[in-house]
Design a protein around this motif. Structure first.
Motif, mmCIF file in Angstrom:
data_model
loop_
_atom_site.group_PDB
_atom_site.id
_atom_site.type_symbol
_atom_site.label_atom_id
_atom_site.label_comp_id
_atom_site.label_asym_id
_atom_site.label_seq_id
_atom_site.Cartn_x
_atom_site.Cartn_y
_atom_site.Cartn_z
ATOM 1 N N GLU A 38 0.825 -1.215 0.000
ATOM 2 C CA GLU A 38 0.000 0.000 0.000
ATOM 3 C C GLU A 38 0.857 1.262 0.000
ATOM 4 O O GLU A 38 0.470 2.275 -0.561
ATOM 5 C CB GLU A 38 -0.922 0.023 1.220
ATOM 6 N N LEU A 39 1.996 1.180 0.657
ATOM 7 C CA LEU A 39 2.931 2.301 0.723
ATOM 8 C C LEU A 39 4.238 1.847 0.083
ATOM 9 O O LEU A 39 4.869 0.907 0.570
ATOM 10 C CB LEU A 39 3.169 2.711 2.184
ATOM 11 N N TYR A 58 0.314 8.854 -0.797
ATOM 12 C CA TYR A 58 -0.483 7.932 0.014
ATOM 13 C C TYR A 58 -1.449 8.709 0.910
ATOM 14 O O TYR A 58 -2.636 8.384 0.995
ATOM 15 C CB TYR A 58 0.416 7.031 0.864
ATOM 16 N N SER A 62 -5.448 8.360 0.470
ATOM 17 C CA SER A 62 -5.887 7.349 1.424
ATOM 18 C C SER A 62 -7.388 7.456 1.676
ATOM 19 O O SER A 62 -7.893 8.541 1.960
ATOM 20 C CB SER A 62 -5.137 7.523 2.741
#
Length: 79
Positions: A38-39, A58, A62
């Motif tokens: 995700e990161l 991010y 998000s």
């Protein structure tokens, strides 16, 4: 040795601890985000570094941040 901030166009890399402090979460949460993909991050030996641009992206995209911003917007409209 000069700092990267003095050199425009160079990517600044953050440690897991720095990312955790910016996000106000635990280091374990940052590691989970890195391991899940995700990161984005770069592995350097046994540690990770996160590009500042990746962290900014991010945070800007998000779903949790978007939901919080929408909730704050609704609070302002009703006030």
């Amino acid at each position: 040795m000069s700092e990267q901030r003095d050199q425009p166009g160079r990517t600044r890399f953050l440690t897991v601890l720095e990312v955790a402090e910016v996000m106000r979460v635990s280091k374990m949460t940052v590691y989970r985000l890195l391991h899940s993909g995700e990161l984005p991050g770069v592995r350097v030996g046994r540690s990770f570094r996160v590009p500042q641009d990746a962290l900014d992206h991010y945070l800007a995209t998000s779903p949790a941040v978007e939901a919080r911003e929408q909730a704050h917007g609704q609070e302002r409209q009703t006030s």
